[in-house]
Design an enzyme around this catalytic site. Sequence first.
Site, short mmCIF file in Angstrom:
data_model
loop_
_atom_site.label_atom_id
_atom_site.label_comp_id
_atom_site.label_asym_id
_atom_site.label_seq_id
_atom_site.Cartn_x
_atom_site.Cartn_y
_atom_site.Cartn_z
N SER A 128 0.81 -1.22 0.00
CA SER A 128 0.00 0.00 0.00
C SER A 128 0.84 1.26 0.00
O SER A 128 0.32 2.35 -0.23
CB SER A 128 -0.92 0.02 1.22
OG SER A 128 -0.15 0.04 2.42
N HIS A 139 -2.27 -2.81 -6.18
CA HIS A 139 -2.75 -2.53 -4.83
C HIS A 139 -4.28 -2.58 -4.78
O HIS A 139 -4.95 -1.70 -5.29
CB HIS A 139 -2.24 -1.16 -4.37
CG HIS A 139 -2.74 -0.76 -3.01
ND1 HIS A 139 -3.01 0.54 -2.66
CD2 HIS A 139 -3.02 -1.52 -1.91
CE1 HIS A 139 -3.44 0.57 -1.41
NE2 HIS A 139 -3.45 -0.66 -0.94
N GLU A 151 -4.98 0.19 -7.62
CA GLU A 151 -3.88 1.04 -8.07
C GLU A 151 -2.84 0.16 -8.75
O GLU A 151 -2.33 -0.79 -8.14
CB GLU A 151 -3.24 1.78 -6.89
CG GLU A 151 -4.12 2.85 -6.29
CD GLU A 151 -3.47 3.55 -5.10
OE1 GLU A 151 -3.61 4.77 -4.98
OE2 GLU A 151 -2.81 2.86 -4.28
N ASN A 153 -3.14 6.64 -0.37
CA ASN A 153 -2.51 6.79 0.94
C ASN A 153 -1.68 8.06 1.05
O ASN A 153 -1.59 8.66 2.13
CB ASN A 153 -1.66 5.57 1.27
CG ASN A 153 -2.50 4.40 1.75
OD1 ASN A 153 -3.61 4.59 2.22
ND2 ASN A 153 -1.97 3.20 1.64
#
Length: 526
Positions: free
Chosen positions: A145, A166, A178, A216
């Site tokens: 991540s 991801h 992702e 993130n």
Amino acid sequence: MTNRMSANPTGAYGPDEPLWETGRMARTFETVGVVGLGTMGAGIAEVFARSGLNVIGVEADDAALARGRGHLESSTGKVVARGRMSTQEQTALLGRISFTTSREDLAGADLVIEAIPEIMEYKRALFADLDRICKPSAVLATNTSSLSVTAIAAATSRPAQVVGMHFFNPAPVMRLVEVIGTVVIEDGLAAEVAGLARRLGKTPVTVGDRAGFVVNRLLLGYLNHACVLLESGLSSRDDIDVAMKLGLGLPMGPFTLLDLVGLDTSYEVCEVLFRESRDRRHAPAPMLRELVTAGLLGRKTGRGFYSYGEGTATVPEAGPKAAVSVAGIVGGVPEAARLLTDLDAAGFKAVVAEPSDLTPVADADVVIALSERPVIELAVRLPHPERLVGLHLVGDQVAEVASTVLTSDEAAGAVRDLVTVLGRTSVRCGDRAEFVVNALLYPYLNDAIRMLDSGYASAGDIDTAMRLGCGYPAGPFEMLDVIGLERVRDGLRALYAEYREPSFAPAPLLDQLVTAGVSGIRAYAR
């Protein structure tokens, strides 16, 4: 291999770049290995099996393998119970997954994706082993991540065939994937993996290899900033959560979300971001570090920013009650006129003044300064500065009630009562630039602009990632176009003047777009 990285750093092909230009046929992914069958890994295995692919699930030992099988049986069983899958379909799905404790069984897989703990040493060791075991044509993918895909790829002899893929938790439900390319990824591979994600029913976004990728990197900067504002005493935990949830329509406030994600996980991601960016915005807030050190990690430990399991919710205390016969309003004409109309409809007498002449409101019981900026300068010009309260209307549901260092408790309480009468939720805060919502929102939007300007993700992919990955009602560039580039630029300037935080300075691209008179950033980004 043709070097096209300067034009397309992620290795993804647009509609004008067919794969046959590379001189090879696109891969077919029919057998997929998943290493690590915890909650995330089991979910990924389920997603592949649902789409008809054969899956090889690998765990470290028999006990972990049994837990992984249990995750899959439980997850698919819930789907059956909801009537979205028959028992025959469940049996067929589970029949496409083989379970093993031997990595050697991955030798014939077309793609292997790992979902092991976020520890770089573990991932690099695993990829070195997979490189030895898997056939030369196999693609190796990481579900990290936030860690560097490039660093993981460097542990193999085939870095061009290593990609980030991801998924988001829970993988069977969340639509976003992702796809992360590196500077050495094979031309077209990111596009092929994105195509596989679409085959799985997911929505891929293709980005470059930066710590935290899109979701993130943007999300944790915002969450960490919320911790910093809480520590500063600007507002309370509950008020900040209410402001962001009701004011912006987010699924939950920052502290509720931190508890859900896990404070330890959030802390670790912030550390990864800070190691790469050296931006103080990513340095974990001391409060976050203290809670993690104390073992208060959020929902999974029963306590984090909130306490869980007691069956009660914390509600902000009611402010003091005070009668208001005359309210003074200071501010811009549209906002003042709107508030005047609302107060009149509620039976309150109100008078309006411009900031240049406060005489009409000098004797009002309370004076409301409609603003997003500190209002103490107005307070000291009144004969009764303790009666002035800042008010920022956010959306249709929230009103930020800002007390200066001179504001009396009675005046602040009276304005909160007025806000309640007008059908809004009051958010108590200090007299600081942009108060609460904009103080958290504008730096987040600034981060997104910097991300776009760096060239490793498109405006459309960033918007899609934040909508699907976080459940936001709109992506950052969609928000920017609604708010207005100049207003956000000016708000960031006010934040920078107040806090002197370098990351609050407007991104150069934002300054340039405003100077050039560009109406919307999405029009520019096309």
